[in-house]
Design a protein around this motif. Structure first.
Motif, PDB file in Angstrom:
ATOM      1  N   GLN A 151       0.809  -1.218   0.000  1.00  0.00           N
ATOM      2  CA  GLN A 151       0.000   0.000   0.000  1.00  0.00           C
ATOM      3  C   GLN A 151       0.842   1.267   0.000  1.00  0.00           C
ATOM      4  OE1 GLN A 151      -3.469   0.116   2.453  1.00  0.00           O
ATOM      5  NE2 GLN A 151      -3.713  -2.095   2.383  1.00  0.00           N
ATOM      6  N   GLU A 152       2.077   1.169   0.458  1.00  0.00           N
ATOM      7  CA  GLU A 152       2.934   2.360   0.453  1.00  0.00           C
ATOM      8  C   GLU A 152       3.275   2.795  -0.974  1.00  0.00           C
ATOM      9  OE1 GLU A 152       5.474  -1.223   0.313  1.00  0.00           O
ATOM     10  OE2 GLU A 152       3.887  -0.619   1.670  1.00  0.00           O
ATOM     11  N   GLU A 155       0.243   6.349  -3.971  1.00  0.00           N
ATOM     12  CA  GLU A 155       0.464   7.702  -3.472  1.00  0.00           C
ATOM     13  C   GLU A 155      -0.814   8.372  -2.974  1.00  0.00           C
ATOM     14  OE1 GLU A 155       2.576   9.954  -6.407  1.00  0.00           O
ATOM     15  OE2 GLU A 155       4.105   8.415  -6.626  1.00  0.00           O
ATOM     16  N   ASP A 156      -1.946   8.024  -3.538  1.00  0.00           N
ATOM     17  CA  ASP A 156      -3.213   8.670  -3.190  1.00  0.00           C
ATOM     18  C   ASP A 156      -3.905   7.896  -2.064  1.00  0.00           C
ATOM     19  OD1 ASP A 156      -5.688   9.882  -3.074  1.00  0.00           O
ATOM     20  OD2 ASP A 156      -6.005   9.882  -5.240  1.00  0.00           O
ATOM     21  N   ASP A 157      -4.150   8.550  -0.947  1.00  0.00           N
ATOM     22  CA  ASP A 157      -4.790   7.906   0.204  1.00  0.00           C
ATOM     23  C   ASP A 157      -6.201   7.405  -0.121  1.00  0.00           C
ATOM     24  OD1 ASP A 157      -2.576   8.308   1.788  1.00  0.00           O
ATOM     25  OD2 ASP A 157      -3.355  10.151   2.704  1.00  0.00           O
ATOM     26  N   GLN A 158      -6.912   8.130  -0.974  1.00  0.00           N
ATOM     27  CA  GLN A 158      -8.260   7.685  -1.343  1.00  0.00           C
ATOM     28  C   GLN A 158      -8.211   6.357  -2.091  1.00  0.00           C
ATOM     29  OE1 GLN A 158     -10.024  11.092  -3.350  1.00  0.00           O
ATOM     30  NE2 GLN A 158     -11.379  11.345  -1.588  1.00  0.00           N
ATOM     31  N   VAL A 160      -5.993   4.041  -1.657  1.00  0.00           N
ATOM     32  CA  VAL A 160      -5.693   3.021  -0.645  1.00  0.00           C
ATOM     33  C   VAL A 160      -6.988   2.602   0.049  1.00  0.00           C
ATOM     34  CG1 VAL A 160      -4.495   2.579   1.542  1.00  0.00           C
ATOM     35  CG2 VAL A 160      -3.326   3.781  -0.298  1.00  0.00           C
ATOM     36  N   ARG A 161      -7.818   3.586   0.413  1.00  0.00           N
ATOM     37  CA  ARG A 161      -9.091   3.278   1.077  1.00  0.00           C
ATOM     38  C   ARG A 161     -10.068   2.580   0.147  1.00  0.00           C
ATOM     39  NH1 ARG A 161      -9.099   8.667   2.685  1.00  0.00           N
ATOM     40  NH2 ARG A 161     -11.130   8.937   1.738  1.00  0.00           N
ATOM     41  N   ARG A 163      -9.362   0.414  -2.309  1.00  0.00           N
ATOM     42  CA  ARG A 163      -8.925  -0.909  -2.752  1.00  0.00           C
ATOM     43  C   ARG A 163      -9.809  -2.051  -2.254  1.00  0.00           C
ATOM     44  NH1 ARG A 163      -6.482  -5.165  -1.252  1.00  0.00           N
ATOM     45  NH2 ARG A 163      -6.196  -4.385   0.831  1.00  0.00           N
TER      46      ARG A 163
END
Length: 183
Positions: A151-152, A155-158, A160-161, A163
């Protein structure tokens, strides 16, 4: 906070979606929903923690959705009819295994659709086309699954959420495609 304000709205949408799902009386849709929810929990919290999650709501869901949607018998009725349609399709696949019988010819040959998109794709498109059809879903799911440990790299936190939800959508779709012909 903003999410507390939106929570009742989302809960309303969930109940509306559940009611719409109930009205369809679709076993494949019901199984797809369960598969998608299961994959979402597995993806978000892991396999071991996900096992007890359905223990409380599952009896309620089975009572609310009881009847046709939860009857998965293959001895008679539409379950048996679908098995016969798949068998007819596999007999057609034996005639032309590499490239299939051609697009839109399943219905002409059997006077029915396969009610399984994967069977339908293999029969109409042969091993080459069927493997590509399966491969599209395999690739999407495997890539989304592999990102859980990387997940690192996103780059975009959204993203990651999102996925786990995207993974749930694809898994629910795959299970749903096993009961409908939508190649």
């Amino acid at each position: 906070s903003k999410t507390r304000f939106l929570a009742p709205i989302w809960i309303g949408f969930i109940f509306m979606f559940g009611h719409a799902q109930y009205l369809t009386r679709s076993r494949g849709g019901f199984l797809g929903l369960l598969a998608g929810l299961g994959m979402m929990f597995v993806s978000k919290i892991g396999v071991k923690k996900s096992i007890p999650v359905p223990a409380v709501p599952m009896p309620v869901v089975l009572v609310l959705f009881g009847g046709r949607q939860t009857d998965l018998s293959t001895d008679s009725g539409t379950g048996q009819l679908r098995i016969q349609m798949w068998d007819a399709g596999f007999e057609l696949l034996k005639r032309t295994p590499l490239f299939g019988i051609g697009m839109n010819n399943y219905v002409e040959e059997t006077h029915h659709v396969a009610h399984n998109s994967f069977v339908h794709a293999f029969v109409e498109l042969g091993l080459f086309g069927g493997i590509m059809f399966v491969g599209v879903y395999y690739y999407a799911i495997s890539q989304l699954w592999s990102l859980r440990k990387q997940q690192e790299l996103i780059e975009d936190d959204q993203l990651v959420r999102l996925r786990p939800f995207l993974l749930a959508v694809f898994c629910g779709e795959v299970v749903g495609l096993m009961s409908i012909s939508r190649c």
